[in-house]
Design a protein around this motif. Structure first.
Motif, short mmCIF file in Angstrom:
data_model
loop_
_atom_site.label_atom_id
_atom_site.label_comp_id
_atom_site.label_asym_id
_atom_site.label_seq_id
_atom_site.Cartn_x
_atom_site.Cartn_y
_atom_site.Cartn_z
N THR A 7 0.71 -1.20 0.12
CA THR A 7 0.05 -0.05 0.02
C THR A 7 0.79 1.27 -0.02
O THR A 7 0.49 2.08 -0.64
N SER A 8 1.82 1.43 0.73
CA SER A 8 2.93 2.59 0.92
C SER A 8 3.60 2.55 -0.39
O SER A 8 3.73 3.72 -0.77
N LEU A 9 3.99 1.60 -0.98
CA LEU A 9 4.67 1.68 -2.27
C LEU A 9 3.93 2.20 -3.34
O LEU A 9 4.26 2.99 -4.00
N ILE A 10 2.70 1.70 -3.53
CA ILE A 10 1.80 2.05 -4.58
C ILE A 10 1.34 3.76 -4.26
O ILE A 10 1.54 4.41 -5.24
N THR A 11 0.92 3.97 -3.10
CA THR A 11 0.69 5.35 -2.59
C THR A 11 1.87 6.21 -2.98
O THR A 11 1.66 7.48 -3.48
N GLY A 12 3.20 5.93 -2.72
CA GLY A 12 4.28 6.60 -3.06
C GLY A 12 4.39 7.02 -4.50
O GLY A 12 4.60 7.86 -4.87
N ALA A 13 4.45 5.66 -5.20
CA ALA A 13 4.43 5.81 -6.72
C ALA A 13 3.51 6.72 -7.32
O ALA A 13 3.80 7.78 -8.30
N LEU A 14 2.08 6.78 -6.99
CA LEU A 14 0.98 7.75 -7.43
C LEU A 14 1.50 9.10 -7.02
O LEU A 14 1.45 9.79 -7.87
N ALA A 15 1.75 9.31 -5.73
CA ALA A 15 2.24 10.68 -5.24
C ALA A 15 3.32 11.25 -6.06
O ALA A 15 3.61 12.23 -6.56
N GLY A 16 4.52 10.46 -6.44
CA GLY A 16 5.52 10.91 -7.09
C GLY A 16 5.10 11.20 -8.70
O GLY A 16 5.61 12.09 -8.98
N ILE A 17 4.20 10.33 -9.15
CA ILE A 17 3.61 10.83 -10.55
C ILE A 17 3.26 12.03 -10.63
O ILE A 17 3.27 12.86 -11.52
N THR A 18 2.19 12.39 -9.49
CA THR A 18 1.30 13.40 -9.49
C THR A 18 2.23 14.78 -9.24
O THR A 18 2.06 15.63 -9.84
N ALA A 19 3.36 14.58 -8.43
CA ALA A 19 4.14 15.67 -8.05
C ALA A 19 5.09 15.98 -9.52
O ALA A 19 5.07 17.14 -9.77
N ALA A 20 5.61 14.94 -10.09
CA ALA A 20 6.27 15.14 -11.51
C ALA A 20 5.38 15.91 -12.41
O ALA A 20 5.77 16.97 -13.04
N LEU A 21 4.17 15.62 -12.47
CA LEU A 21 3.07 16.21 -13.46
C LEU A 21 2.65 17.78 -13.03
O LEU A 21 2.56 18.60 -13.92
#
Length: 317
Positions: A7-21
């Protein structure tokens, strides 16, 4: 708080993509660029505050990889050192706690990392990040000189009779060489702290917050040692060249920390007063419009330094 789970890894990945966008959106929306760049810290902060270090680290890596693959490794490095890594580090510090008994507090309680130290770390990280960016970009006085020339040309276009002498322009360029890093550093500390504040409120409302809600007006102060860093930056501004630019940057970043603590102190001192709300509005508007009143809040922050440590019963956030 590591929490290396799916859960934390998926959440982190989505957060990172959002930050990059959000960071990439800042490149196409120049009018909102600074807001979008600062907003890119929000997903990292929310992931770290709510899901722990694993989510924050994953988010930073995902954001860097996304930005590097879509834009360039150069762009990814810039957003990492100025925005994303500082955001991840702030979330890590905010989740740190130790037994209060180790600090002379009550048994069965937790003492949380002081907000004053978090603000000091933020000022230091922004300073370091901007120095790295300036080194990569090759910042020198020519950047500020070009901006002054553009302003002078714009004034001449509006007023044909405007014709400043060379000495006045040279003096203006000299002042602007120090003013530019000072203002940039100060604005970025304020923007990132605003992102931190918003992120803490979002995580608190979600029920995932580990750190207890703090009373910002009473707890937001700078550590007394930060005064010496601020003074060191002030001394550097008199040396000229690159040391002067670094000194101006330090004055801007750490000065912004003292400015924020000055505003917090003002909020705290006006509590319970019937005239509090209009006075607060006047204070903020005067700083935004005239700038000079900010010196009052800066001095207030410099004269009111302390470390306030939040203590809560163990297991309670």
């Amino acid at each position: 708080m590591q929490n290396w789970n799916r859960t934390s890894l998926i959440t982190g990945a989505l957060a990172g993509i959002t930050a990059a966008l959000l960071s990439m959106g800042a490149n196409t929306q120049s009018s909102l660029a600074i807001v979008l760049y600062a907003a890119s810290a929000l997903p990292i902060l929310i992931a770290g505050l709510g899901w722990g270090n694993a989510a924050a680290i994953t988010a930073i890596i995902a954001a860097g990889v996304t930005a590097a693959s879509v834009i360039s490794p150069y762009f990814a490095l810039l957003i990492l050192v100025v925005t994303l890594i500082p955001a991840g580090w702030l979330s890590h510090l905010a989740n740190l706690a130790r037994p209060a008994q180790e600090l002379g507090g009550p048994e069965g309680a937790l003492a949380w990392y002081p907000l004053s130290d978090i603000l000091g770390h933020l000022a230091g990280l922004v300073t370091l990040g901007m120095i790295i960016v300036a080194t990569i970009v090759g910042y020198d006085s020519s950047v500020s000189d070009l901006m002054v020339d553009m302003v002078v040309e714009a004034l001449k276009a509006q007023e044909p009779l405007y014709n400043p002498d060379a000495a006045a322009i040279a003096q203006l360029k000299s002042m602007f060489t120090l003013a530019l890093p000072l203002v940039q550093g100060a604005i970025w500390v304020v923007m990132l702290f605003a992102a931190y504040y918003i992120a803490t409120r979002i995580v608190l409302m979600s029920g995932r917050s580990v750190r207890p809600r703090e009373d910002i007006p009473s707890s937001l102060r700078m550590h007394r040692n930060a005064i010496f860093v601020f003074l060191a930056g002030l001394v550097l501004t008199f040396l000229g060249g690159a040391p002067a630019a670094i000194g101006a940057l330090v004055c801007g970043t750490f000065g912004a920390g003292f400015l924020l603590s000055g505003f917090a102190s003002f909020h705290f001192r006006t509590r319970g007063k019937s005239w509090r709300l209009p006075v607060l509005w006047i204070a903020y508007l005067s700083v935004l419009v005239f700038t000079i009143p900010a010196v009052f809040f800066l001095l207030s922050g410099l004269t009111d330094t302390r470390r306030t440590i939040a203590v809560t019963p163990a297991g309670k956030s």
